[in-house]
Write an enzyme that holds these catalytic residues in place. Structure first.
Site, PDB file in Angstrom:
ATOM      1  CE  LYS A 157      41.533  33.663  47.824  1.00 25.33           C
ATOM      2  NZ  LYS A 157      40.125  33.337  47.571  1.00 25.33           N
ATOM      3  CD  GLU A 190      38.505  30.419  44.342  1.00 21.94           C
ATOM      4  OE1 GLU A 190      37.945  31.069  45.270  1.00 21.94           O
ATOM      5  OE2 GLU A 190      39.676  30.619  43.979  1.00 21.94           O
ATOM      6  NE  ARG A 239      33.426  35.747  46.838  1.00 22.49           N
ATOM      7  CZ  ARG A 239      34.384  36.565  46.427  1.00 22.49           C
ATOM      8  NH1 ARG A 239      34.115  37.482  45.508  1.00 22.49           N
ATOM      9  NH2 ARG A 239      35.597  36.460  46.904  1.00 22.49           N
TER      10      ARG A 239
END
Length: 213
Positions: free
Chosen positions: A133, A45, A49
């Site tokens: 998640k 993943e 960011r």
């Protein structure tokens, strides 16, 4: 529309830990993905960011066929579409919004949305989502909270992320409603900045060997 679990589950069940990656230099994407795959963690993943995150997804997806590249920290439909165009094969979000659910309906790429409260989990289930998640895991009650959810919300499984470490990962994995965990410890900034791909491969190999406590 139900969650595309036929595409998502093989990714999440294939390894106990999904590396959660923050890549500052897109040039690191390919050697990093290769090291992780070689260590037994092909599904990764790459979080949105950093400024170079989308380029990192594009490079890893194009140059490392053995990797299953996903995109994380997806907050809206625009980012969802951007990540899919870059080659992401699964999408991860810290939460769940109608905009993200709508974006997921328009593509074959599966979404792993975030939820932490019973109400959020039930709302996701109403939309056909049974794999979520759980973020931030430790700050949201951690192992004890997920264990408490396992009976009343038995139809939902989770990938806890946030505060998960090699020390507590086996306890998370031992829960009946945990399918895998997300971890950032596998590719720490110090090793990434040094280009220590052998060191990252070694950490990946250790994570891939984690089992239920």
């Amino acid at each position: 529309m139900p969650q595309k679990t036929d595409k998502l589950l093989p990714i999440l069940t294939g390894q106990p830990v999904i590396p959660v990656l923050k890549i500052d230099r897109a040039a690191d994407a390919a050697p990093l993905a290769r090291a992780l795959a070689k260590g037994g963690l092909p599904a990764i993943e790459i979080t949105l960011r950093t400024r170079e995150a989308v380029d990192a997804i594009r490079i890893a997806a194009a140059e490392v066929p053995e990797a299953v590249v996903g995109a994380g920290t997806i907050l809206n439909g625009r980012q969802f579409d951007q990540a899919v165009r870059a080659g992401a094969r699964f999408i991860v979000s810290p939460g769940t919004t109608q905009e993200l659910l709508d974006a997921a309906r328009s593509t074959d790429v599966p979404l792993l949305p975030g939820a932490t409260t019973p109400s959020e989990i039930m709302a996701a289930a109403e939309e056909g989502y049974s794999v979520l998640k759980f973020f931030p895991a430790e700050q949201s009650g951690g192992i004890a909270f997920l264990k408490a959810l396992s009976a009343p919300l038995a139809g939902t499984r989770f990938c806890p992320t946030g505060g998960v470490t090699p020390g507590n990962a086996p306890a998370y994995l031992s829960l009946p409603n945990v399918i895998c965990v997300g971890g950032s410890w596998i590719a720490p900034d110090t090793l990434l900045q040094a280009g220590d791909w052998d060191g990252i491969e070694a950490l990946a190999r250790e994570a891939a060997a984690l089992s239920k406590a």
